[in-house]
Scaffold this motif. Structure first.
Motif, PDB file in Angstrom:
ATOM      1  N   SER A 151       0.486  -1.375  -0.218  1.00  0.00           N
ATOM      2  CA  SER A 151       0.165   0.272   0.163  1.00  0.00           C
ATOM      3  C   SER A 151       0.968   1.105  -0.237  1.00  0.00           C
ATOM      4  O   SER A 151       0.160   1.870  -0.805  1.00  0.00           O
ATOM      5  N   VAL A 152       2.031   0.735   0.563  1.00  0.00           N
ATOM      6  CA  VAL A 152       2.551   2.120   0.900  1.00  0.00           C
ATOM      7  C   VAL A 152       3.480   2.604  -0.832  1.00  0.00           C
ATOM      8  O   VAL A 152       3.278   4.221  -0.846  1.00  0.00           O
ATOM      9  N   GLU A 153       3.803   1.616  -1.541  1.00  0.00           N
ATOM     10  CA  GLU A 153       4.745   1.700  -2.994  1.00  0.00           C
ATOM     11  C   GLU A 153       3.162   2.619  -3.164  1.00  0.00           C
ATOM     12  O   GLU A 153       3.590   3.250  -4.291  1.00  0.00           O
ATOM     13  N   ASN A 154       1.702   1.478  -3.432  1.00  0.00           N
ATOM     14  CA  ASN A 154       1.165   2.186  -3.964  1.00  0.00           C
ATOM     15  C   ASN A 154       0.654   3.710  -4.313  1.00  0.00           C
ATOM     16  O   ASN A 154       0.333   4.704  -4.935  1.00  0.00           O
ATOM     17  N   ILE A 155       0.299   4.417  -2.758  1.00  0.00           N
ATOM     18  CA  ILE A 155       0.444   5.614  -2.347  1.00  0.00           C
ATOM     19  C   ILE A 155       1.069   6.095  -2.878  1.00  0.00           C
ATOM     20  O   ILE A 155       1.232   7.707  -3.809  1.00  0.00           O
ATOM     21  N   VAL A 172       3.165  15.791  -2.390  1.00  0.00           N
ATOM     22  CA  VAL A 172       3.465  15.032  -1.079  1.00  0.00           C
ATOM     23  C   VAL A 172       2.160  14.756  -0.167  1.00  0.00           C
ATOM     24  O   VAL A 172       1.113  15.245  -0.104  1.00  0.00           O
ATOM     25  N   PHE A 173       1.772  13.275   0.165  1.00  0.00           N
ATOM     26  CA  PHE A 173       0.739  13.125   1.018  1.00  0.00           C
ATOM     27  C   PHE A 173       1.692  12.968   2.571  1.00  0.00           C
ATOM     28  O   PHE A 173       2.027  11.939   3.096  1.00  0.00           O
ATOM     29  N   LEU A 174       0.893  13.664   3.432  1.00  0.00           N
ATOM     30  CA  LEU A 174       0.890  13.537   4.898  1.00  0.00           C
ATOM     31  C   LEU A 174       0.326  13.046   5.403  1.00  0.00           C
ATOM     32  O   LEU A 174      -0.491  13.201   5.213  1.00  0.00           O
ATOM     33  N   ARG A 181       3.888  12.443  15.241  1.00  0.00           N
ATOM     34  CA  ARG A 181       4.683  12.951  13.843  1.00  0.00           C
ATOM     35  C   ARG A 181       4.313  12.418  13.001  1.00  0.00           C
ATOM     36  O   ARG A 181       3.709  11.817  12.661  1.00  0.00           O
ATOM     37  N   PHE A 182       4.138  12.814  11.406  1.00  0.00           N
ATOM     38  CA  PHE A 182       4.207  13.195  10.193  1.00  0.00           C
ATOM     39  C   PHE A 182       4.769  12.225   9.333  1.00  0.00           C
ATOM     40  O   PHE A 182       6.250  12.635   9.632  1.00  0.00           O
ATOM     41  N   ARG A 183       4.181  11.420   8.159  1.00  0.00           N
ATOM     42  CA  ARG A 183       5.158  10.722   8.145  1.00  0.00           C
ATOM     43  C   ARG A 183       4.488  11.275   6.517  1.00  0.00           C
ATOM     44  O   ARG A 183       3.995  11.370   6.402  1.00  0.00           O
ATOM     45  N   SER A 184       5.977  10.999   5.335  1.00  0.00           N
ATOM     46  CA  SER A 184       5.347  11.498   4.520  1.00  0.00           C
ATOM     47  C   SER A 184       5.750  10.709   2.771  1.00  0.00           C
ATOM     48  O   SER A 184       6.848  10.707   3.066  1.00  0.00           O
ATOM     49  N   ASP A 185       4.844  10.559   2.340  1.00  0.00           N
ATOM     50  CA  ASP A 185       4.920   9.386   0.575  1.00  0.00           C
ATOM     51  C   ASP A 185       4.915  10.260  -0.298  1.00  0.00           C
ATOM     52  O   ASP A 185       4.458  11.422  -0.631  1.00  0.00           O
ATOM     53  N   ALA A 276      -7.686  11.708  -4.357  1.00  0.00           N
ATOM     54  CA  ALA A 276      -7.602  12.007  -2.886  1.00  0.00           C
ATOM     55  C   ALA A 276      -8.438  10.369  -2.556  1.00  0.00           C
ATOM     56  O   ALA A 276      -7.999   9.799  -1.055  1.00  0.00           O
ATOM     57  N   SER A 277      -9.722  10.142  -2.952  1.00  0.00           N
ATOM     58  CA  SER A 277     -10.280   8.968  -2.454  1.00  0.00           C
ATOM     59  C   SER A 277      -9.290   7.826  -2.574  1.00  0.00           C
ATOM     60  O   SER A 277      -9.283   7.114  -1.877  1.00  0.00           O
ATOM     61  N   ALA A 278      -8.467   7.670  -4.229  1.00  0.00           N
ATOM     62  CA  ALA A 278      -8.094   6.672  -4.058  1.00  0.00           C
ATOM     63  C   ALA A 278      -6.672   6.412  -3.189  1.00  0.00           C
ATOM     64  O   ALA A 278      -6.525   4.652  -2.414  1.00  0.00           O
ATOM     65  N   ILE A 279      -6.535   7.285  -3.249  1.00  0.00           N
ATOM     66  CA  ILE A 279      -4.805   6.718  -1.524  1.00  0.00           C
ATOM     67  C   ILE A 279      -5.839   7.343  -0.630  1.00  0.00           C
ATOM     68  O   ILE A 279      -5.191   5.856   0.270  1.00  0.00           O
ATOM     69  N   GLY A 280      -7.219   7.545  -0.056  1.00  0.00           N
ATOM     70  CA  GLY A 280      -7.512   6.722   0.706  1.00  0.00           C
ATOM     71  C   GLY A 280      -8.136   5.674   0.940  1.00  0.00           C
ATOM     72  O   GLY A 280      -7.766   5.284   2.236  1.00  0.00           O
ATOM     73  N   VAL A 281      -8.028   5.053   0.458  1.00  0.00           N
ATOM     74  CA  VAL A 281      -8.504   3.405   0.156  1.00  0.00           C
ATOM     75  C   VAL A 281      -7.247   2.303   0.057  1.00  0.00           C
ATOM     76  O   VAL A 281      -7.093   1.640   1.181  1.00  0.00           O
ATOM     77  N   GLU A 282      -6.541   3.662  -0.283  1.00  0.00           N
ATOM     78  CA  GLU A 282      -4.778   2.301  -0.035  1.00  0.00           C
ATOM     79  C   GLU A 282      -4.497   2.739   1.542  1.00  0.00           C
ATOM     80  O   GLU A 282      -3.942   1.714   2.233  1.00  0.00           O
ATOM     81  N   GLU A 283      -4.745   3.926   2.607  1.00  0.00           N
ATOM     82  CA  GLU A 283      -4.574   4.158   2.976  1.00  0.00           C
ATOM     83  C   GLU A 283      -5.212   3.074   4.686  1.00  0.00           C
ATOM     84  O   GLU A 283      -4.758   3.387   5.014  1.00  0.00           O
TER      85      GLU A 283
END
Length: 927
Positions: A151-155, A172-174, A181-185, A276-283
């Protein structure tokens, strides 16, 4: 300031082009335009640059709008194409629109041009935006299809796609971690791009932004935190962002960086929201994977040696554990199944049912058992018998289920095959319009389908186990069934035949097929019978055979009348020659007049035959049937016996007009009325009615040969003696009559049939002895067409000295026509074929003043000869003559330049008058 509108004009006149430009500028448009008028110029202009719109004239010396449109379409450019012309007609305009033109404007009404251009510019912009969005969605779909299990690579891939498609310098996706803390892809932004304070600032400004999509300008506070640091694409001073939700809660923030403030369109915002919806699904999936990994040790305690399929799915249907038996039973590797929706393996027809049961069980049940089809790795489906136990946490929240299943395909397929076979057989028999029966060796009914009892009276329970003879059927029918059944038992072969059954409501025609049925141990144990009601088919077949017979007789009658016409022409011609110059007191004058009158009477008979054979031209005009009927009824009321009542039931308002020759339709009505009078010697009622009807395809069985459309229906009926079936089959035959000798020619109804066919109409007759006769007529509704013009009366200047070329394949006609032309001073060259006429005229057309051409000839024919003559000399003076010929050929000849038309047989004075009229018209045009 917006760029000027780029307009390409396909126009051969500069003044017309300036009018178009002036009209557009008057509407406030800033234009950059160019004018072309050849295909090469148009092609070069399209290849050289992009144009916002193309405006084309329809007709140009070297070019036309259809060719220009094809060049534009071949280029693959989406450029609005508008036709502006002063000569284009409605048909050409419709053809241009069908070919792909976006609009057409008449030059006399250029006020439509500006709105049309504005509309097409909006339309093309919408099309381009739609294509852009479709392209983005296609890229997104490709990306989603190719996503892996990480999922991380997908995001990261989704973040990169978002940044590239929306033209960002970086993206960037925070997301906040458990420690706060914040992680970023990130894409195109270094991991140490900005400190934690910068990302926190961005997070808060997006989360609390009143807009769905927020725009962040790097303020001095943000700049001090390092948010504006350079990336490989340049310095970012602006961020566009929106929050990403998962299960209704904020899961992170998606940020796009730009060196300048971006201008986002609605489709950009829409695409951003989809990503954003697709990223939400992967998250959400990433979190679920993590949770399942945390529980992996518990799941591993499940035995991995069980033959049944064992697995665990979460509340969304994601498979997080699969026993090794999955690979043995379904052919999938476990790593290819884990982390993916298990319901995707369920057959589409079963999926909704299984998913509903799963969700309901999660809310209400502890266990569940279902059967469904599951897709094997090789593509086929297996039937699975599965049971599941639902998992909940301490608070009762539904977490998922542990499932177990086994392959029951063989058992299930056997059950389904049996059920399907029984259902198909039951449905076939119960719903079949064919009658299905089964008989034993003693002619007794073993089975009868429901359709049987529409024709055979006994109830269903009353016929089983009984023969037709026991059911007291007529002797003839009993013999048929017994002989047929025993024949099949004896020969063990099927056979087919037809039978007619007499019933109180009328006869019924059946097509009956018999089939032998073998038992399990061999030998014929029963006979299967399938009977089909073909009564309607038989009736329709009879009507079609009658129509075909009438067509054949009509063709024969037309051919005979044509040859008879030629003989009459010779008789009348020589009679006219002998009569010219004679006085009433001269010897032989009276006899010649009797010959002339007899020939005229024979000509009337010929015209009736031609009307029957549809070889005579009708003067079709838009006609009101009510007017004709009203006038005829007044005449009939004065001439028919008083004991015959005439009842006219006419549609008073809105009766549609028909295409008809008034005199011929009056003749049709008169013939039908006279026949009705003769059928009512003791009095009765003659009824005539009219109405508008629209016939559809469902009416074709009742009225064979009629095409669907709008008609006026005319019904003529009487209460007379009526006719039997044998008489009705012959009523339209020429010379068939039921009247006494000397009281009828037998051509009345034949002529009615021919006239109506010549009008593209249809006539049907129904009659019973003692119950009268009804004729139903359908005439097509009138549409716009060219009527037949009455020829002008010839001038009586008969003599002349000009040269005439006579072309006719009949020797007798050539001889008599040559004689009375020469007797009146004309020089005549007579030829027997179109080929000879062409050869002579090509070498000597300067010496020919007039051509008389037969329209119907063997060989090349009169029509082809006519156009060859006009090719040699477009100003040739030509008169065409014919006993019959298609009206469209005559009109075509007149349109091509023929000066007059004369019907055969014609009298000498008519031909000489036509010749003189054409020649005098020529002289009148000479200066």
């Amino acid at each position: 300031m917006s760029a000027p509108l780029r307009v390409l004009l396909v126009e051969d006149y500069q003044t017309d082009a300036e009018l178009i430009i002036r009209q557009l500028k008057r509407g406030g448009m800033d234009l950059d335009y160019e004018r072309v008028d050849t295909p090469a110029q148009l092609k070069e202009a399209i290849e050289r640059q992009d144009w916002d719109i193309i405006i084309s004239d329809h007709n140009m010396p070297q070019f036309d709008a259809p060719s220009a449109l094809r060049l534009v379409q071949a280029s693959g450019r989406d450029i609005p194409f508008i036709v502006v012309s002063g000569t284009i007609g409605e048909e050409k305009a419709v053809a241009m629109m069908k070919a792909g033109a976006h609009d057409y404007i008449v030059k006399d009404n250029l006020t439509r041009l500006l709105p049309a251009v504005q509309r097409e510019l909006r339309e093309v912009e919408l099309r381009r935006e739609r294509r852009g969005m479709e392209k983005r969605l296609s890229l997104l779909n490709t990306c989603l299809v190719n996503l892996g299990s990480d999922s991380v690579e997908n995001i990261k891939r989704l973040v990169q796609l978002c940044g590239e498609e929306l033209g960002a310098a970086g993206a960037v996706f925070l997301r906040p971690d458990e420690d706060g803390r914040f992680r970023s892809d990130a894409w195109n932004i270094p991991v140490d791009h900005a400190p934690e304070a910068c990302w926190k600032n961005c997070w808060q400004r997006i989360i609390f932004s009143p807009a769905r999509v927020g725009v962040i300008h790097c303020t001095p506070e943000c700049a001090s935190s390092g948010a504006e640091k350079c990336t490989p694409s340049g310095t970012m001073l602006f961020y566009v962002g929106l929050d990403v939700t998962s299960k209704g809660e904020t899961a992170g923030v998606l940020l796009l960086g730009y060196p300048e403030e971006p201008e986002l369109r609605s489709q950009d915002r829409e695409f951003l929201g989809i990503l954003a919806s697709a990223i939400g699904v992967e998250e959400e999936r990433r979190k679920a994977v993590k949770e399942l990994h945390d529980r992996e040790e518990d799941l591993l305690r499940i035995t991995e040696n069980i033959q049944d399929l064992v697995g665990e799915i979460d509340e969304s249907g994601i498979l997080w554990y699969a026993s090794p038996s999955f690979e043995n039973a379904l052919g999938y590797r476990r790593e290819d199944l884990l982390g993916k929706p298990v319901f995707g393996l369920v057959h589409p027809d079963d999926r909704d049912r299984i998913y509903r049961d799963f969700l309901r069980g999660g809310r209400e049940l502890n266990t569940i058992r279902v059967e469904f089809r599951c897709r094997h790795a090789e593509g086929h489906y297996l039937w699975m018998d599965a049971s599941g136990s639902f998992l909940r946490d301490a608070s009762g929240k539904f977490l998922g289920a542990v499932i177990g299943g086994r392959d029951v395909t063989d058992k299930r397929l056997a059950e389904l095959a049996l059920q399907e076979s029984e259902a198909k057989y039951r449905s076939l028999v119960e719903n079949s319009t064919d009658m299905i029966m089964r008989f034993d060796r003693f002619n007794r009914h073993l089975f009868a389908s429901p359709s049987v009892f529409g024709i055979f009276p006994p109830g269903r329970g009353g016929c089983i186990g009984r023969s037709h003879r026991e059911l007291e059927f007529p002797e003839e029918e009993c013999a048929f069934w017994e002989d047929s059944i025993q024949t099949v038992f004896a020969t063990e072969t099927p056979f087919e035949m037809e039978i007619r059954l007499e019933r109180e409501s009328g006869h019924v025609d059946l097509n009956v097929r018999f089939f032998p049925e073998a038992g399990e141990e061999g030998g014929i144990t029963s006979v299967l019978c399938v009977a089909r009601d073909i009564t309607k088919e038989k009736s329709t077949e009879a009507q079609l055979l009658q129509a075909q017979k009438m067509e054949a007789i009509g063709t024969l009658a037309g051919g005979v009348a044509h040859d008879f016409n030629n003989l009459l022409h010779t008789i009348m011609g020589y009679t006219d020659i002998l009569l010219l110059g004679k006085k009433d007191s001269d010897p032989g004058f009276k006899e010649l007049m009797e010959i002339s009158r007899a020939a005229g009477t024979a000509g009337e008979l010929t015209r009736q035959l031609l009307a029957f054979g549809r070889k005579v031209e009708s003067k079709l005009q838009s006609t009101d049937l009510n007017t004709i009927i009203t006038h005829l009824c007044k005449v009939l009321a004065r001439t028919f016996p008083k004991m015959i009542r005439i009842d006219a039931c006419l549609k008073e308002e809105g009766l549609m007009r028909v295409r008809a020759d008034s005199s011929q339709i009056q003749q049709v009505l008169l013939n039908l009325a006279v026949n009705a009078r003769d059928a009512m010697p003791n009095g009765g009622t003659l009824s005539i009615s009219t109405e508008n009807v629209t016939l559809g395809s469902e009416d074709l069985m009742r009225y064979p040969g009629v095409t669907p459309g709008k008609y006026v229906r005319l019904i003529v009926s009487d209460t007379g003696d009526g006719m039997d079936k044998r008489t009705m089959e012959k009523i339209f035959d020429p010379f068939f009559t039921t009247k006494d000798v000397g009281k009828g020619t037998g051509l009345g109804l034949a002529m009615v049939y021919g006239i109506l066919k010549n009008h593209h109409g249809h006539i049907f007759c129904s009659s019973e002895q003692g119950r009268g006769t009804t004729f139903t007529i359908f005439l097509p509704v009138s549409t716009t067409f060219r009527g037949v013009e009455e020829p002008a009366a010839p001038r009586m200047l008969l003599a002349g000295t000009e040269s005439v070329l006579l072309v006719d394949d009949e020797e007798l006609i050539r001889d008599v026509t040559t004689k009375f032309l020469q007797d009146h001073g004309y020089s005549v060259r007579a030829l027997a074929s179109g080929e000879a006429a062409i050869e002579f005229y090509r070498n000597s057309h300067e010496t020919v003043d007039l051509i008389i051409l037969d329209l119907i000839m063997p060989g090349m024919g009169g029509r082809a000869c006519l156009f060859k003559l006009l090719e040699i000399n477009p100003n040739a003076r030509i008169i065409i003559s014919s006993g019959f010929g298609p009206a469209q050929i005559r009109e075509e000849a007149l349109d091509a330049g023929v000066k007059d038309f004369i019907n055969k047989p014609y009298r000498a004075v008519d031909l000489l008058g036509a010749v003189r009229k054409v020649l005098d018209a020529r002289e009148a045009t000479v200066p």
